[in-house]
Design a protein around this motif. Structure first.
Motif, mmCIF file in Angstrom:
data_model
loop_
_atom_site.group_PDB
_atom_site.id
_atom_site.type_symbol
_atom_site.label_atom_id
_atom_site.label_comp_id
_atom_site.label_asym_id
_atom_site.label_seq_id
_atom_site.Cartn_x
_atom_site.Cartn_y
_atom_site.Cartn_z
ATOM 1 N N HIS A 588 0.833 -1.206 0.000
ATOM 2 C CA HIS A 588 0.000 0.000 0.000
ATOM 3 C C HIS A 588 0.871 1.260 0.000
ATOM 4 O O HIS A 588 0.601 2.216 -0.764
ATOM 5 N N ARG A 589 1.936 1.245 0.821
ATOM 6 C CA ARG A 589 2.829 2.413 0.880
ATOM 7 C C ARG A 589 3.570 2.606 -0.448
ATOM 8 O O ARG A 589 3.733 3.737 -0.915
ATOM 9 N N ILE A 590 4.064 1.519 -1.022
ATOM 10 C CA ILE A 590 4.803 1.623 -2.290
ATOM 11 C C ILE A 590 3.900 2.203 -3.378
ATOM 12 O O ILE A 590 4.315 3.080 -4.154
ATOM 13 N N ASN A 591 2.668 1.708 -3.422
ATOM 14 C CA ASN A 591 1.730 2.219 -4.431
ATOM 15 C C ASN A 591 1.459 3.703 -4.217
ATOM 16 O O ASN A 591 1.367 4.479 -5.187
ATOM 17 N N LYS A 592 1.335 4.107 -2.948
ATOM 18 C CA LYS A 592 1.064 5.517 -2.662
ATOM 19 C C LYS A 592 2.248 6.384 -3.067
ATOM 20 O O LYS A 592 2.086 7.495 -3.598
ATOM 21 N N ILE A 593 3.496 5.900 -2.787
ATOM 22 C CA ILE A 593 4.718 6.655 -3.149
ATOM 23 C C ILE A 593 4.794 6.806 -4.659
ATOM 24 O O ILE A 593 5.085 7.887 -5.191
ATOM 25 N N GLU A 594 4.545 5.725 -5.384
ATOM 26 C CA GLU A 594 4.592 5.786 -6.853
ATOM 27 C C GLU A 594 3.562 6.769 -7.390
ATOM 28 O O GLU A 594 3.819 7.516 -8.355
ATOM 29 N N SER A 595 2.409 6.804 -6.734
ATOM 30 C CA SER A 595 1.346 7.714 -7.166
ATOM 31 C C SER A 595 1.732 9.169 -6.933
ATOM 32 O O SER A 595 1.541 10.028 -7.803
ATOM 33 N N LEU A 596 2.335 9.441 -5.729
ATOM 34 C CA LEU A 596 2.726 10.817 -5.387
ATOM 35 C C LEU A 596 3.876 11.301 -6.266
ATOM 36 O O LEU A 596 3.917 12.466 -6.688
ATOM 37 N N LEU A 597 4.838 10.414 -6.548
ATOM 38 C CA LEU A 597 6.019 10.812 -7.331
ATOM 39 C C LEU A 597 5.792 10.706 -8.837
ATOM 40 O O LEU A 597 6.592 11.247 -9.618
ATOM 41 N N GLU A 598 4.753 9.943 -9.159
ATOM 42 C CA GLU A 598 4.486 9.671 -10.576
ATOM 43 C C GLU A 598 5.699 9.011 -11.229
ATOM 44 O O GLU A 598 6.163 9.389 -12.312
ATOM 45 N N LYS A 599 6.239 8.043 -10.507
ATOM 46 C CA LYS A 599 7.422 7.310 -10.971
ATOM 47 C C LYS A 599 7.194 5.819 -10.809
ATOM 48 O O LYS A 599 6.440 5.373 -9.924
ATOM 49 N N ASP A 600 7.878 5.033 -11.614
ATOM 50 C CA ASP A 600 7.835 3.580 -11.530
ATOM 51 C C ASP A 600 9.062 3.115 -10.743
ATOM 52 O O ASP A 600 10.209 3.248 -11.215
ATOM 53 N N LEU A 601 8.828 2.587 -9.546
ATOM 54 C CA LEU A 601 9.942 2.181 -8.691
ATOM 55 C C LEU A 601 10.588 0.868 -9.142
ATOM 56 O O LEU A 601 11.497 0.370 -8.470
ATOM 57 N N ARG A 602 10.120 0.350 -10.264
ATOM 58 C CA ARG A 602 10.804 -0.819 -10.840
ATOM 59 C C ARG A 602 11.777 -0.409 -11.932
ATOM 60 O O ARG A 602 12.488 -1.235 -12.481
ATOM 61 N N ASP A 603 11.836 0.880 -12.212
ATOM 62 C CA ASP A 603 12.752 1.409 -13.229
ATOM 63 C C ASP A 603 14.105 1.696 -12.558
ATOM 64 O O ASP A 603 14.200 2.560 -11.684
#
Length: 626
Positions: A588-603
């Motif tokens: 849930h936190r990872i999804n929220k961070i990706e949403s706020l940053l508009e970044k893909d944390l798998r990149d």
């Protein structure tokens, strides 16, 4: 006014050979007290009994010269008791059976002494006793009646004012009649005669005097050695020559400082034996006494299969710095108390020497610490620093490292925190001194700064040295949390401030690691060293977007989650374990961070840049997510 006086008085009635001497009862009380101190309460009983016995015998012999009957002599004895001042009065009852030749067949006599001087003085001088105390009175009665009766007649005190009874009462019977009831006490009636007791007492006092003289001479010699500046080894050798007992001096961690009176082989054998004893008893000792050390704060005797030690601590400023021990391999006597008096004085001498050495050592190390402060502040030219460095034994022209050590500080008072800093400071320079590493140490902003030259390191790497030091500190301070930042190798003493900054940057990025060299920081170290602080903050604000508002606690939690996720290379299980989160909570936190940053944390490109930015903010002190 001048007075001239001449007189001569001579008693015509004085019997020169056996004169009567009058003393106040208090004088006998004082004598009694001194006898207790010199020969002990147990031997006092026999001493006074025989003193009374011989007095009674002499009086009986004088009375017998008058040709008086046995019946009259039995009545006459108590009268002499009173006349001699032993008692103020007496109640007396006696039954005697004689044969046709007037020999005693049986004898039973009871009575009460009124106001016994002996009971009164015993209470005055020594307090109440647990047993009857009128030993001279029963001795007098026994001696007098045995002489007039022609066979051993022994008195026994039954109750005594001296032990808290209301009166002093006694029974007198023949020795044969007593044997079944006084088997344990009869030996006391047959103890050494008073003359022998006096001889023994004199010998004891003479021996004590000789010992006191030896002890005073011993103290004088030690004082002279200290005054002359002798070291501990010299004084230990002198003490061994005097007492002829092997000596071992150890520090608080049971490491030997010096020894005397032992060959190296024997010393190592006894040392191993003692280490085994400490290991075998350490766990039990910790549980029962909750003490770190098996050796005592006060004197103690330690026995193992191979040795016996009399141990006493070396105290300096109410702190145990070490221990002095006398070694007994074959114990032939029990004069521990006498030996301890020598050992105690030697320990006092050792404490003075160690205090002097401690003061000199600490003063020198603090002077070196002040010098390090001057190096970091750039107060002198490079040539001046190199010249001054020679006084500390360091070649400052050599390459060097600067290490910054931080440690957890408990929530205590300022005084307790200061004492902890002083202890850690003292421990630090003593550790490196024992390792033969000549370094500079100082304190700055609550942290310890260490300056170490390549020449000092020799074969070990700086990381190895700090790792060993970290392990030592954890053992010394089990509650501590020590972290180290290590600079790059320094070239040029004038640039010390730069390498100090590198060590501080490395320290800020320790995280879960305990030791971080600056060279492992890579591009982060280069960025911060470039002083491009405004550029780093601008990039951070652009890349982190809404998460850059680090004052919000919820935002800080998300940043902490992001930092740990990136450090773990995107591994959810490890991050979940580090943050104590459930898998669903972490996702849930990872999804929220990706949403706020508009970044893909798998990149990988995105994650690498974000981790670099977070590390930079931590080094700058802008972000605290530990």
């Amino acid at each position: 006014m001048k007075i001239n006086f001449y007189d001569e008085s001579i008693s015509q009635n004085l019997v020169v050979n056996d004169r009567k001497i009058v003393f106040p009862s208090s004088a006998f009380g004082i004598l009694r007290k001194e006898l207790v101190r010199n020969i002990g309460i147990d031997r006092l009983k026999g001493f006074l009994f025989h003193f009374g016995w011989e007095t009674g015998v002499n009086d009986a012999k004088e009375a017998l010269k008058k040709g008086l009957s046995l019946e009259y002599m039995i009545k006459y004895g108590p009268i002499l008791h009173i006349n001699n001042g032993h008692i103020r009065g007496i109640r007396h009852e006696c039954n005697v059976e004689l044969d046709e030749n007037h020999n005693i067949l049986s004898y039973f006599s009871t009575g009460t002494w009124i106001d016994s001087y002996e009971a009164e003085e015993h209470i005055k001088q020594l307090g109440k006793s647990t047993s009857p105390v009128c030993h001279t009175l029963i001795g007098y009665s026994s001696g007098f009646m045995s002489t007039v009766g022609g066979e051993p007649l022994l008195a026994k005190e039954v109750t005594c004012v001296g032990k808290g009874d209301s009166e002093c009462s006694w029974i007198l019977r023949t020795q044969k009649e007593w044997e079944s009831e006084m088997q344990d006490e009869l030996p006391f009636y047959n103890e050494t005669p008073i003359v022998k007791e006096l001889e023994y007492t004199y010998e004891q006092m003479l021996e004590q005097k000789n010992f006191v003289t030896r002890l005073a001479d011993f103290q004088k010699k030690i004082t002279e050695e200290i005054t002359n500046g002798s070291n501990l080894q010299t004084i230990a050798n002198m003490v061994y020559d005097i007492v002829q007992l092997p000596i071992i001096i150890e520090d608080i961690d049971h490491q030997t400082i010096t020894y005397s009176g032992l060959s190296e082989v024997k010393y190592l054998e006894l040392k191993d034996d003692m280490e085994q004893y400490i290991q075998e008893n350490a766990h039990k000792n910790t549980i029962k006494r909750k003490e770190k050390s098996l050796l005592p704060f006060r004197k103690k005797t330690i026995k193992t299969l191979n040795q016996e030690r009399l141990v006493t601590p070396i105290l300096v400023q109410k702190e145990v710095l070490g221990y002095c021990s006398f070694i007994y391999e074959e114990r032939k006597n029990d004069k521990y108390e006498e030996d301890y008096l020598f050992l105690d004085r030697f320990a006092n001498a050792a404490s003075l020497i160690l205090l002097n050495e401690k003061t000199k050592f600490e003063s020198f190390e603090r002077m070196k610490g002040n010098f390090l402060e001057q190096i970091l502040d750039g107060q002198f030219t490079a040539s001046e620093l190199i010249k001054r460095g020679k006084y500390t034994g360091l070649d400052l022209g050599q390459p060097y490292y600067i290490t910054v050590m931080d440690y957890k500080k408990s929530q205590t008072s300022i005084e307790e925190e200061f004492l902890l800093q002083e202890k850690i400071f003292d421990t630090t320079f003593r550790y490196f001194s024992e390792k033969k590493h000549n370094i500079l140490v100082c304190q700055r902003d609550g942290k310890m700064i260490l300056f170490i030259t390549n020449e000092t390191l020799k074969k070990p790497t700086i990381y190895d040295v700090m790792e060993n030091f970290h392990d030592f500190m954890i053992v010394k301070y089990p509650q501590g949390d020590f972290k180290f930042g290590i600079s790059n190798v320094g070239d040029g003493i004038k640039h010390a401030a730069k390498y100090y900054e590198e060590a501080m940057i490395a320290l800020r990025l320790t995280g879960r690691k305990k030791i971080v060299p600056f060279k492992t920081l890579g591009i982060v170290g280069v960025l911060i060293n470039s002083k491009n602080i405004s550029g780093i903050k601008m990039t951070a604000e652009q890349e982190l977007g809404p998460l850059y508002k680090m004052t919000d606690p919820k935002t800080k939690e998300l940043l902490k989650t992001l930092y740990n996720f990136l450090l773990n290379g995107g591994k959810l299980e490890q991050t979940m374990s580090d943050l104590s989160l459930s898998m669903s909570g972490l996702r849930h936190r990872i999804n929220k961070i990706e949403s706020l940053l508009e970044k893909d944390l798998r990149d990988p490109n995105e994650t690498h840049q974000l981790l670099l930015i977070l590390k930079s903010l931590i080094v700058l002190g802008e972000l605290d997510i530990e």
